[in-house]
Write a protein that holds these residues in place. Structure first.
Motif, short mmCIF file in Angstrom:
data_model
loop_
_atom_site.label_atom_id
_atom_site.label_comp_id
_atom_site.label_asym_id
_atom_site.label_seq_id
_atom_site.Cartn_x
_atom_site.Cartn_y
_atom_site.Cartn_z
N PRO A 190 0.83 -1.22 0.00
CA PRO A 190 0.00 0.00 0.00
C PRO A 190 0.87 1.27 0.00
CG PRO A 190 -0.83 -1.58 1.60
CD PRO A 190 0.52 -2.09 1.14
N VAL A 191 0.39 2.27 -0.68
CA VAL A 191 1.18 3.48 -0.92
C VAL A 191 0.88 4.54 0.15
CG1 VAL A 191 1.68 5.28 -2.62
CG2 VAL A 191 1.11 2.96 -3.38
N GLU A 192 1.93 5.24 0.58
CA GLU A 192 1.75 6.31 1.56
C GLU A 192 1.36 7.60 0.87
OE1 GLU A 192 5.07 6.73 4.19
OE2 GLU A 192 5.16 4.58 4.63
N VAL A 193 0.34 8.26 1.39
CA VAL A 193 -0.04 9.58 0.86
C VAL A 193 -0.03 10.58 2.01
CG1 VAL A 193 -1.69 10.85 -0.56
CG2 VAL A 193 -1.53 8.37 -0.79
N PRO A 194 1.09 11.25 2.22
CA PRO A 194 1.25 12.14 3.39
C PRO A 194 0.22 13.27 3.39
CG PRO A 194 3.38 11.76 2.32
CD PRO A 194 2.32 11.19 1.42
N GLY A 195 -0.23 13.63 4.58
CA GLY A 195 -1.10 14.79 4.73
C GLY A 195 -2.56 14.55 4.39
N VAL A 196 -2.89 13.32 3.93
CA VAL A 196 -4.28 13.04 3.58
C VAL A 196 -4.88 12.15 4.66
CG1 VAL A 196 -5.81 11.92 1.90
CG2 VAL A 196 -3.84 13.25 1.11
N GLN A 197 -5.82 12.68 5.40
CA GLN A 197 -6.39 11.92 6.50
C GLN A 197 -7.24 10.76 5.99
OE1 GLN A 197 -8.43 14.70 9.03
NE2 GLN A 197 -6.60 15.03 10.26
N ASN A 255 -10.95 11.51 5.55
CA ASN A 255 -11.18 12.38 4.41
C ASN A 255 -11.10 11.63 3.09
OD1 ASN A 255 -11.75 15.00 3.82
ND2 ASN A 255 -9.95 15.75 4.93
N PHE A 256 -10.07 10.82 3.01
CA PHE A 256 -9.85 10.01 1.82
C PHE A 256 -11.01 9.04 1.61
CE2 PHE A 256 -8.22 5.70 0.85
CZ PHE A 256 -8.13 5.83 -0.52
N LEU A 262 -14.06 10.77 0.19
CA LEU A 262 -13.92 11.03 -1.25
C LEU A 262 -14.13 9.76 -2.06
CD1 LEU A 262 -10.81 13.41 -1.38
CD2 LEU A 262 -13.18 13.96 -1.96
N TYR A 295 -2.66 10.10 8.76
CA TYR A 295 -2.46 10.30 7.33
C TYR A 295 -2.33 8.95 6.64
CZ TYR A 295 -1.62 15.16 8.62
OH TYR A 295 -1.76 16.43 9.10
N LEU A 296 -2.87 8.87 5.45
CA LEU A 296 -3.04 7.61 4.72
C LEU A 296 -1.73 6.82 4.60
CD1 LEU A 296 -5.03 5.84 3.20
CD2 LEU A 296 -4.68 7.29 1.18
N ASN A 297 -1.65 5.75 5.37
CA ASN A 297 -0.52 4.80 5.38
C ASN A 297 0.81 5.40 5.86
OD1 ASN A 297 -1.97 2.55 4.45
ND2 ASN A 297 -1.83 3.27 2.34
N ASN A 328 -5.48 -1.47 6.88
CA ASN A 328 -6.07 -0.28 6.27
C ASN A 328 -6.67 -0.60 4.89
OD1 ASN A 328 -6.81 2.40 5.98
ND2 ASN A 328 -4.78 3.06 5.30
N GLN A 377 1.40 6.80 -6.28
CA GLN A 377 0.36 7.44 -5.45
C GLN A 377 -0.90 7.70 -6.28
OE1 GLN A 377 2.45 10.92 -4.05
NE2 GLN A 377 2.70 10.06 -2.00
N TYR A 412 -2.70 4.41 -6.93
CA TYR A 412 -3.35 3.93 -5.70
C TYR A 412 -4.69 4.65 -5.48
CZ TYR A 412 -3.74 2.66 -0.71
OH TYR A 412 -4.14 2.18 0.51
N GLY A 452 -2.54 17.19 0.45
CA GLY A 452 -1.84 16.51 1.54
C GLY A 452 -0.46 17.10 1.77
N GLU A 454 -0.84 20.20 3.68
CA GLU A 454 -1.57 20.06 4.95
C GLU A 454 -0.87 20.67 6.17
OE1 GLU A 454 -4.46 18.85 6.17
OE2 GLU A 454 -3.92 18.25 8.21
#
Ligand code: ADP
Ligand code: MG
Lengths: 250, 468
Positions: free
Chosen positions: A90-97, A100-101, A104, A140-142, A153, B417, B420, B438, B441
């Motif tokens: 799984p990929v990390e997406v910083p700053g995205v809760q 929230n994700f 969407l 934050y996502l992952n 997750n 990203q 994904y 993000g 953020e």
């Protein structure tokens, strides 16, 4: 044909190297299939290509979702039709809760903004089923997740989005037995006439908890054998060499 | 209406214009223009003198030899309007007094609704003149002053004179000199000792005449132990000709006072945006700059904080978004002049297409600033292969006990990203916009909710059709 995910004679290459060499596979709605096979057989590639990864080149063949050819569709179009891939990495997406994700993603899945009450009901149910804490929703996502948390997750997303067809790529690897049971509980809760899963795994272990209807074995870019749950047990006991010999002999 | 006042506003959100003919419009940069501005505002003689001297300083000072290319601007200086007076009587105290045409403009900007929500007071600037101004009664009772800069000079001359141009004198830099000569509009804020203003003070600005340079001047004084958050949103219609915005913001944060200045600017892409923002913080005080820069052709902006008193603290958080044809040269300065002062700079930039975002920052620690602490983090995100970013982090550390950290990262919008997020049903554009949000953020989480929502919306618009 409606109500099934069907892979027809799929040939796929990556940067000139042929990885999938004529995969055929049918996953009917309402069933859970396991996809096994040695490292490098092409299992992850198949999962990603079904999901529409643009890094891979489809040379030949088709992917049919409920009878519709989706081979040329973008990944998001496929997702909106009810396809889901739980990533091996799984990929990390910083700053995205996470919350929230998920909101969407659920909006895309449902084709409209989910009513807040329904959204939270889905979140709550999923989190409880996974023995998780609501605090994960504001992370934050992952990002900074342990290997096990990342896998969990993926299942959280599966439970909230409720796809029709899910591919789970080694969701069991790196999990201890308790986490494995939790993940299996999540997947099993989805089982029913409107859901199908292709569970990619190396190990029989997961299949004790998610008992498959059908087991496929992949080697060198092809599905070489299909059988019942007993096939997984046999592979566990005897390894893959006998199959290799059988395929070579055939 | 002259040809050069016609707009080309179709694809720009705020790009509507009103059919109001201004009362006075002064073109060209001359002592005559400067005198007329001062006269039109009915200013005291010392201010007229100050302006004329500043104009001389402007002509004397060299153009910057670093940073973005300003040669086009240099050639065009005389083509801008330096003062435009809309047909309104002056600051209006209530909504009813605002002319109908201008009201319509504000309605399209959503200001009346905004006012009903959390605003403590609305200072709305229409071209050079503040036409509508209101401070909530309880703030007035507390002695808080929130008026147009012109009114500040008229009604509170002594207080005004004590602080005006003391932090950013005209000699500071060429554009501060220009602003000092032709300044018009902006806010004057004074918060008395111990008064905590809980809701943000907001000012809406709008430039509404083509070729018109906006030279707003804002002066904020936060007295001992007081607290305030000042917010400015800036947005202007598109013009056929290039436009100039040169602001000067001065903020005085007294002992143990707490202040924040937040601005999100979304300029049309033919705007030169050259702003000087400076704060000075006394003992135990705190100041935050939160600065979002979208649009413009060129932006040069380096919010600065002078940490003057012991234990003073400051944070400078900024965002820059540069697209093709844009060069945003932004950053921050922390000047540590006392012991135990601490500062943090977080700069986030995004470059898209052939856009270029540069970080330019300075951390200076003077010999007497024992145990000063500063941390600088600048992160750049590149959307396309041809996007550009560069970093100029200057450090002048003259005290051995100082602890200084610096971290810079450059990342690219990652395919894995995007894929994904796409497998979860987000389109490519939505995925890219979400990744950018993000990335921002750490800064946007400090924004008031409506501003964060608005910024995210702007980011989505900026990201449309971005990948693929
Ligand atoms: N993105 C890629 N880049 C390079 N090689 C790849 C890539 N994806 C797959 N391969 C190659 O394709 C083969 C199959 O890989 P994979 O699908 O990951 O197998 P499995 O999941 O069964 O272990 C391997 O030889 C692997 O090296
Ligand atoms: Mg794999």
């Amino acid at each position: 044909m409606a109500n099934r995910l069907e892979i027809q004679d799929l040939w796929v290459s990556h940067e000139g190297k042929t990885i999938l060499k004529g995969v055929n596979l049918v996953l009917p709605l309402g069933e859970v299939h396991a996809l096994m096979g040695p490292n490098g057989a092409g299992k992850s590639t198949l999962g990603k290509v079904i999901a529409g990864d643009p890094n891979y080149q489809v040379e030949k063949g088709r992917i049919l979702l409920d009878g519709e050819d989706i081979t040329e569709l973008t990944p998001d179009e496929r997702a909106r039709k009810g396809l889901f891939l739980a990533f091996q990495y799984p990929v990390e997406v910083p700053g995205v809760q996470v919350a929230n994700f998920l909101r969407l993603a659920l909006k895309e899945r449902l084709g409209q903004e989910p009513p807040i009450a329904e959204f939270y009901a889905r979140l709550k149910e999923a989190i409880e089923l996974l023995d998780w804490d609501e605090s994960v929703l504001s992370r934050y996502l992952n990002e900074g997740f342990s290997g096990g948390e990342k896998k969990k997750n993926e299942i959280l997303q599966l439970l909230v989005l409720r796809p029709r067809y899910a591919i789970l790529d080694e969701t069991d690897s790196g999990l201890d037995i308790d986490a494995l049971k939790v993940v299996a509980r999540g997947v099993n809760s989805m089982r029913g006439p409107e859901f199908a899963a292709l569970v990619i795994t190396h190990y029989q272990r997961l299949l004790n908890y998610i008992v498959p209807d059908v087991v496929h074995v992949m080697m060198d870019g092809r599905v070489v054998k299909t059988g019942g749950p007993e096939l997984a047990l046999e592979l566990e006991k005897r390894g893959y060499d006998w199959l290799k010999a059988e395929v070579a002999g055939a | 209406m002259p040809e050069d006042l016609k707009h080309i506003a179709d694809d720009y959100r705020w790009g509507f214009r009103d059919e109001i003919e201004p009362e006075i419009a002064l073109k060209g940069l001359t002592p005559e223009t400067v005198k007329k501005i001062s006269e039109a505002k009915g200013e005291p003689a010392w201010m007229t003198e100050f302006r004329l001297k500043a104009l001389e300083t402007f002509f004397k000072l060299p153009w910057p030899k670093w940073g973005p290319d300003l040669s086009e601007l240099e050639k065009k200086l005389d083509e801008f309007y330096y003062y435009v007076k809309p047909p309104a009587k002056g600051p209006a105290e209530s909504w009813d007094e605002v002319p109908e045409e201008i009201k319509k403009t504000y309605e399209r900007l959503g200001i009346p609704e905004a006012e009903q929500k959390v605003l403590a007071g609305v200072g709305a600037q229409y071209d050079s003149e503040v036409v509508y101004h209101k401070v909530k009664e309880e703030l007035e009772r507390q002695g808080v002053i929130f008026v147009s800069i012109e009114e500040g000079l008229k009604e509170y001359e002594e207080l005004f004179k004590k602080y005006f141009a003391k932090l950013v004198p005209p000699t500071d830099n060429k554009f501060a000199a220009l602003n000092s000569a032709v300044w018009s509009g902006g806010s004057f804020v004074y918060v008395p000792p111990g008064v905590e203003v809980e809701v943000p003070l907001q000012a809406y600005f709008r430039v509404n005449t083509a070729g018109f340079g906006q030279f707003e001047r804002t002066l904020i004084i936060v007295d001992e132990g007081a607290k305030v958050h000042y917010i400015e949103g800036c947005t202007a219609p598109l013009y056929t000709t290039e436009a100039l915005h040169t602001g000067v913001i001065e903020i005085y944060v007294h002992k143990n006072a707490h202040s924040r200045y937040t601005t999100i600017q979304n300029w049309p892409t033919n705007m030169y945006n050259l702003v000087t923002q400076r704060a000075v913080v006394e003992e135990g005080g705190y100041h935050m700059w939160l600065d979002g820069n979208l649009g413009s052709k060129v932006t040069m902006k380096y919010p600065s904080t002078i940490l003057k008193g012991r234990g003073a603290r400051s944070e400078v958080l900024s965002i820059a978004f540069a697209k093709t044809g844009q060069h945003l040269d932004t950053g921050a300065k922390l000047i540590h002049q006392a012991e135990d002062t601490s500062g943090r700079i977080v700069s986030k930039s995004i470059s898209k297409g052939e856009g270029r975002a540069s970080y330019r920052g300075l951390v200076k620690v003077s010999p007497r600033a024992d145990r000063a602490k500063a941390n600088v983090e600048c992160d750049a995100l590149l959307i396309d292969p041809e996007s550009k970013t560069d970093t100029y982090p200057y450090m002048e550390i003259e005290n051995e006990t100082a602890q200084i950290g610096h971290e810079a990262t450059v990342s690219r919008l990652a395919d894995d990203q995007i894929f994904y997020l796409e497998t979860r049903g987000l389109s490519e554009d939505e995925a890219a916009a979400l990744i950018v949000r993000g990335f921002l953020e750490p800064v946007t989480k400090e924004l008031p909710l409506e501003f964060a929502v608005e910024l995210n919306r702007l980011i989505e618009l900026e990201m449309e059709g971005s990948v693929g």
